[in-house]
Design an enzyme around this catalytic site. Sequence first.
Site, PDB file in Angstrom:
ATOM      1  N   ASP A 121      38.810  31.647  41.567  1.00  0.00           N
ATOM      2  CA  ASP A 121      37.499  31.836  40.956  1.00  0.00           C
ATOM      3  C   ASP A 121      36.903  30.462  40.616  1.00  0.00           C
ATOM      4  OD1 ASP A 121      35.766  34.215  39.675  1.00  0.00           O
ATOM      5  OD2 ASP A 121      35.861  32.625  38.173  1.00  0.00           O
ATOM      6  N   ASP A 248      39.884  42.669  46.278  1.00  0.00           N
ATOM      7  CA  ASP A 248      38.860  41.990  45.481  1.00  0.00           C
ATOM      8  C   ASP A 248      37.481  42.217  46.097  1.00  0.00           C
ATOM      9  OD1 ASP A 248      37.355  40.417  43.846  1.00  0.00           O
ATOM     10  OD2 ASP A 248      38.115  38.507  44.590  1.00  0.00           O
ATOM     11  N   HIS A 278      40.636  40.933  41.967  1.00  0.00           N
ATOM     12  CA  HIS A 278      40.112  39.597  41.687  1.00  0.00           C
ATOM     13  C   HIS A 278      41.106  38.732  40.928  1.00  0.00           C
ATOM     14  CE1 HIS A 278      37.090  36.548  41.453  1.00  0.00           C
ATOM     15  NE2 HIS A 278      37.139  36.515  40.143  1.00  0.00           N
TER      16      HIS A 278
END
Length: 299
Positions: A121, A248, A278
């Site tokens: 991320d 995800d 995720h």
Amino acid sequence: MVVRISEERFADVPDFDYEPKYVDVGELRMAYVETGGSGDDGGDEETFLCLHGEPTWSFLYRKMMPILAERGRVVVPDLIGCGRSDRYEDRDAYSVEMHYDALETFVKELDLTNVTLVCQDWGGVLGLPLVVHRPERFARLVPMNTGVPDGTQEMSDRWHEFAEMVATADDLDIGRLVRNGCYRDLSEEVVDAYRAPFPDERYMAAARTFPGLVPTSPDDPGADLMAETQERLGEWEKPAFVLFGREDPITSHDRDPLRHHIPTATEQPDVWIDEAAHFLQEDAGEEIAERIVEFVDRT
């Protein structure tokens, strides 16, 4: 105004018995935990730098740290505004440049070298630019559920809805955000651990602003840094191993383009992490850590 989180907030965090340490990055302190290694700060010791994303903190890597520590030193910071790190109360104080500069200072102050970057991320959005600008410090890349948004990418309607919700929700429940980003269910004590760094709105500015900092136009702040990063990643010659969670919905479409963009990534096994969404460190942390150690051993 700078606010500092009380250590008491972390008294009940489960399975994360690491003593926090701190590095001054300008007027703020960046917190981190570490384990493994020989205790020698210099030389060629294998070092894993594990970077989390929005809206988590170093706790996210707790399942991976013991396995990585068998192979080398493991350093896991909290990005500014997250975990035990200091934070600005004013949302306008946050920018891609501020986060990047803080991370660069952190790595420089600890003098990290021979680093395998493990990033997910925003950990990748910030970590990958640092790698291509300070390549002498990094030996390998492990990008996970991340990308390098330079403003030319197309963002899904679901992402725009998420960004709007995070910025404007009257009562932002960080624990619920993390739970919804996992394939497997989380216990209440784990969900509460993700809520721990955010006791009230004063502490939430970073979490509120991260999505809005993603460049969605080439003219946005940070877009030039990301464009340059993309260009340099296309010339990367050191080993890279791309690991994405199959479930995800936010980043899975970025996996193949990233894997084919980094020249060395296709030299590694073509792997998806099954039954992982995720926050794949929560869903499959042990499996991922074992795959990373195997990657280090073969390169």
